[in-house]
Scaffold this active site. Sequence first.
Site, PDB file in Angstrom:
ATOM      1  N   LYS A   1       0.863  -1.189   0.000  1.00  8.16           N
ATOM      2  CA  LYS A   1       0.000   0.000   0.000  1.00  8.16           C
ATOM      3  C   LYS A   1       0.894   1.232   0.000  1.00  8.16           C
ATOM      4  CE  LYS A   1      -3.655  -1.980   2.789  1.00  8.16           C
ATOM      5  NZ  LYS A   1      -4.073  -2.047   4.168  1.00  8.16           N
TER       6      LYS A   1
ATOM      7  N   ARG B   1       6.184   1.661   7.150  1.00  7.75           N
ATOM      8  CA  ARG B   1       5.533   1.127   8.333  1.00  7.75           C
ATOM      9  C   ARG B   1       6.193  -0.201   8.691  1.00  7.75           C
ATOM     10  NH1 ARG B   1      -0.818   0.238   9.474  1.00  7.75           N
ATOM     11  NH2 ARG B   1      -0.519  -0.221  11.661  1.00  7.75           N
TER      12      ARG B   1
ATOM     13  N   HIS C   1      -0.650  -1.130  16.624  1.00  3.95           N
ATOM     14  CA  HIS C   1      -1.567  -0.111  16.086  1.00  3.95           C
ATOM     15  C   HIS C   1      -1.162   1.292  16.539  1.00  3.95           C
ATOM     16  CE1 HIS C   1      -4.959  -3.341  15.839  1.00  3.95           C
ATOM     17  NE2 HIS C   1      -4.401  -3.185  14.643  1.00  3.95           N
TER      18      HIS C   1
ATOM     19  N   GLY D   1     -10.629  -2.791  13.824  1.00  7.49           N
ATOM     20  CA  GLY D   1     -10.616  -3.152  12.393  1.00  7.49           C
ATOM     21  C   GLY D   1     -10.567  -4.664  12.282  1.00  7.49           C
TER      22      GLY D   1
ATOM     23  N   ARG E   1      -8.751 -13.621  15.506  1.00  6.48           N
ATOM     24  CA  ARG E   1      -7.855 -13.877  16.651  1.00  6.48           C
ATOM     25  C   ARG E   1      -8.653 -13.928  17.955  1.00  6.48           C
ATOM     26  NH1 ARG E   1      -3.660  -9.110  15.285  1.00  6.48           N
ATOM     27  NH2 ARG E   1      -4.719  -8.910  13.278  1.00  6.48           N
TER      28      ARG E   1
ATOM     29  N   ASP F   1     -15.855 -10.981   8.663  1.00  5.52           N
ATOM     30  CA  ASP F   1     -16.396  -9.670   8.290  1.00  5.52           C
ATOM     31  C   ASP F   1     -17.543  -9.289   9.224  1.00  5.52           C
ATOM     32  OD1 ASP F   1     -17.771  -7.479   7.003  1.00  5.52           O
ATOM     33  OD2 ASP F   1     -16.606  -7.988   5.208  1.00  5.52           O
ATOM     34  N   PHE F   2     -17.320  -8.198   9.970  1.00  3.60           N
ATOM     35  CA  PHE F   2     -18.286  -7.818  10.985  1.00  3.60           C
ATOM     36  C   PHE F   2     -19.666  -7.519  10.392  1.00  3.60           C
ATOM     37  CE2 PHE F   2     -20.143  -5.453  14.466  1.00  3.60           C
ATOM     38  CZ  PHE F   2     -19.725  -6.207  15.554  1.00  3.60           C
ATOM     39  N   ARG F   3     -19.655  -7.004   9.150  1.00  2.00           N
ATOM     40  CA  ARG F   3     -20.955  -6.694   8.514  1.00  2.00           C
ATOM     41  C   ARG F   3     -21.806  -7.947   8.369  1.00  2.00           C
ATOM     42  NH1 ARG F   3     -17.877  -3.197   4.136  1.00  2.00           N
ATOM     43  NH2 ARG F   3     -16.475  -4.897   4.638  1.00  2.00           N
TER      44      ARG F   3
ATOM     45  N   GLY G   1     -12.527  -0.006  10.801  1.00  4.27           N
ATOM     46  CA  GLY G   1     -13.743  -0.329  10.043  1.00  4.27           C
ATOM     47  C   GLY G   1     -14.960  -0.541  10.934  1.00  4.27           C
TER      48      GLY G   1
ATOM     49  N   GLY H   1     -15.193   0.307  14.378  1.00  7.67           N
ATOM     50  CA  GLY H   1     -15.397   1.464  15.257  1.00  7.67           C
ATOM     51  C   GLY H   1     -16.028   2.627  14.539  1.00  7.67           C
ATOM     52  N   GLU H   2     -15.635   2.781  13.276  1.00  9.04           N
ATOM     53  CA  GLU H   2     -16.149   3.919  12.521  1.00  9.04           C
ATOM     54  C   GLU H   2     -17.559   3.666  12.006  1.00  9.04           C
ATOM     55  OE1 GLU H   2     -13.371   5.172   9.424  1.00  9.04           O
ATOM     56  OE2 GLU H   2     -15.020   6.340   8.578  1.00  9.04           O
TER      57      GLU H   2
ATOM     58  N   GLU I   1      -3.735   6.059   9.312  1.00  7.80           N
ATOM     59  CA  GLU I   1      -2.430   5.685   9.853  1.00  7.80           C
ATOM     60  C   GLU I   1      -1.298   6.190   8.971  1.00  7.80           C
ATOM     61  OE1 GLU I   1      -4.515   1.972   9.947  1.00  7.80           O
ATOM     62  OE2 GLU I   1      -3.279   1.357  11.638  1.00  7.80           O
TER      63      GLU I   1
HETATM   64  P1  ADP Z   1      -8.064  -3.523   8.619  1.00  2.00           P
HETATM   65  O1  ADP Z   1      -7.752  -3.677  10.068  1.00  2.00           O
HETATM   66  O2  ADP Z   1      -7.851  -4.746   7.831  1.00  2.00           O
HETATM   67  O3  ADP Z   1      -7.515  -2.266   8.007  1.00  2.00           O
HETATM   68  P2  ADP Z   1     -10.633  -2.175   8.627  1.00  2.00           P
HETATM   69  O4  ADP Z   1     -10.213  -1.105   9.561  1.00  2.00           O
HETATM   70  O5  ADP Z   1     -10.979  -1.818   7.237  1.00  2.00           O
HETATM   71  O6  ADP Z   1      -9.629  -3.396   8.587  1.00  2.00           O
HETATM   72  O7  ADP Z   1     -11.879  -2.902   9.309  1.00  2.00           O
HETATM   73  C1  ADP Z   1     -12.440  -4.055   8.766  1.00  2.00           C
HETATM   74  C2  ADP Z   1     -13.619  -4.462   9.606  1.00  2.00           C
HETATM   75  O8  ADP Z   1     -14.575  -3.398   9.636  1.00  2.00           O
HETATM   76  C3  ADP Z   1     -14.335  -5.663   9.029  1.00  2.00           C
HETATM   77  O9  ADP Z   1     -14.708  -6.532  10.073  1.00  2.00           O
HETATM   78  C4  ADP Z   1     -15.580  -5.038   8.414  1.00  2.00           C
HETATM   79  O10 ADP Z   1     -16.630  -5.942   8.397  1.00  2.00           O
HETATM   80  C5  ADP Z   1     -15.856  -3.911   9.388  1.00  2.00           C
HETATM   81  N1  ADP Z   1     -16.776  -2.950   8.772  1.00  2.00           N
HETATM   82  C6  ADP Z   1     -16.585  -2.224   7.655  1.00  2.00           C
HETATM   83  N2  ADP Z   1     -17.712  -1.510   7.364  1.00  2.00           N
HETATM   84  C7  ADP Z   1     -18.628  -1.800   8.328  1.00  2.00           C
HETATM   85  C8  ADP Z   1     -19.973  -1.399   8.597  1.00  2.00           C
HETATM   86  N3  ADP Z   1     -20.606  -0.539   7.799  1.00  2.00           N
HETATM   87  N4  ADP Z   1     -20.597  -1.899   9.693  1.00  2.00           N
HETATM   88  C9  ADP Z   1     -19.959  -2.775  10.494  1.00  2.00           C
HETATM   89  N5  ADP Z   1     -18.697  -3.187  10.294  1.00  2.00           N
HETATM   90  C10 ADP Z   1     -18.026  -2.732   9.232  1.00  2.00           C
END
Ligand code: ADP
Length: 607
Positions: A14, A90, A179, A209, A240, A284-286, A332, A334-335, A390
């Site tokens: 990246k 990084r 982090h 994330g 994990r 994937d949290f979604r 991802g 938290g936001e 970051e």
């Molecule tokens: P990384 O640590 O790999 O950079 P991210 O900070 O992008 O990852 O976070 C990825 C996580 O955030 C995944 O579990 C994803 O499902 C979750 N995520 C992304 N968008 C949403 C959303 N709209 N609602 C809930 N969780 C989300």
Amino acid sequence: MKLLVLNVGSTSVKYDLYEMDTEQSLARGRVERVGTDAAVHVQVGGNGHGAVETPVEARDVRGALAAVLARLSAPDAPLATNHLTAVGHRVVHGGERLIQPVKIDAAVEGVIEECAAFAPLHNPVNLAGIRAAREVFGDVPHVAVFDTAFHAQMPEHAFVYALPHDLYTQRGVRRYGFHGPSHQYMAACAAEFLGTAPDRLRLITCHLGGGCSVAAIDRGVSVDTSMGMTPLEGLVMGTRTGDLDPAIPLWLASPDGGGLSPAEIDTLLNRKSGLAGMSGLGADFRDIQAAAERGEVRARLAIEVFVHRLRKYVGAYAALLGGADAIVFSGGIGENSVLVRERVCDRLGFLGVDLDVARNATARAADEGGVIDVAEPRARTRVLVVRTDEERMIAREVMRCLYGPTAAVRSVRARPIPIGVSVRHVHLSRADCDALFGPGVELTRRRDVTQPGQYVTRETVDLIGPKGEVHGVAIINPLRKETQVELARTDALRLGVDPPLRESGKLDGTPGLRLRGPAGEVTITRGVILAHRHVHMSPDDARLFGVGDGDLIEIRAEGDREMTMGDVLVRVSDKYALDLHLDTDEANAASLTSDSVVAFAGVQARR
Ligand code: ADP
């Protein structure tokens, strides 16, 4: 100053290119599937969306970096005519020796290699990236920024494990934390957003994330964090386990537990556990959230465990800090996860947390300059959501390494402020305009001024004071409720009036004056002021500078005549463009013209 930030992983590279004078991102992207025939370059659009994919040749990291360089130096690309100033890397683990960003040489490479013992998946790959980049980008400074570094000042009682002490002193077995750039960025954003110096805040920052960690940040210093010697400890993560009874891996290794090998246990704890392991639905949290909404029991349980652990850490860190000024969410999850923030904050009322549930559900950090506050206005503890960046934090750290401790601060704040020298001028009321120019006469536009919607008219007025007159004074339209005359000090002397230094519109107790126009004269009984030097800005600018409406700031002019000027009043409105207004005397004294550019130099007083 063009700075390239690289984050080299096992199959991806990246990158982010910044102009550090303004900290603007010039290009951002990644090469994916490095080492395969199917490698692609993905260019990310300015807003983080709209990625464009093109196949590239990248059989190894070196090939991927060569593809990045070729892309950035193509005609019209940012490096077509400019040289790169430095490259920031990084690096995940810096151990106990690399606790600051550092210029990379052979000795530093050696230490990064040693630290691979604690980060076998990451450090060797990071190091390969460094070596390849030193070949591809050549003789510019390469700086390593470590994920562990921000936590390096944790007190001993927070980082020592209750193991035989030799394991720490001789083998380096201790908690390091990870982090770092994300926690540091959240802390910087929170301080800027709250308009407070970082060294006055107690923060609990949650990076949620793919990997997840919490940090307790006491006046700018990370005093505890949930990840340990490796990024496996602490919160529940995508794949994990986080915290675990250490007897469990021993049991897994025993005949009763299946006799797993160390490698198998490693895979189980790092890759098959966490949200994925509990839910059976992947990491994937979604997906898990959607399944939980459909009523799937294991998905619900996974979220319960995730939230429970996180709330436990937040409470524990509040105890360490003796309270918290803000809880900050990022990453991802938290936001984006309204649910997680709501559930975590649910029982934190004792701490002064009171979530604005509606705002939490609808506001998005990405839409509001990268930071939002979702707590009720009167709550004692703020709840902030930060869009983490970051790479930007790494870029700031590289600047700090190369140019000293103030460089990063300066580059963030170095957005130049244009100067509009405000020559004496008059704002008229409808009635006074009628008296001076004739009933109902509309004044005509000569030129626009910097503030949107305002313009200088072709018509002018004469000012008549007890001692003298000033002729041909500009009028700025549109008309106002009350006539106001803004003067420089020398004008006031010439006219023989003694107006106070005032903010525009605050006219109580100000002197009056006679005004003469082609159709007649009027005498105003008040409204003459010396305009307080001020800077107009939008809410976004205010956030960038970390100031609010009514604050007094200092500005700095650079170049032949360096100088700092204080007492500059901040005026914030979404109708304002960034613009510093000085009166002509002040501008002359400081040799500033409307071509000069000044920079923000610090906050002098908060409103
Ligand atoms: P990384 O640590 O790999 O950079 P991210 O900070 O992008 O990852 O976070 C990825 C996580 O955030 C995944 O579990 C994803 O499902 C979750 N995520 C992304 N968008 C949403 C959303 N709209 N609602 C809930 N969780 C989300």
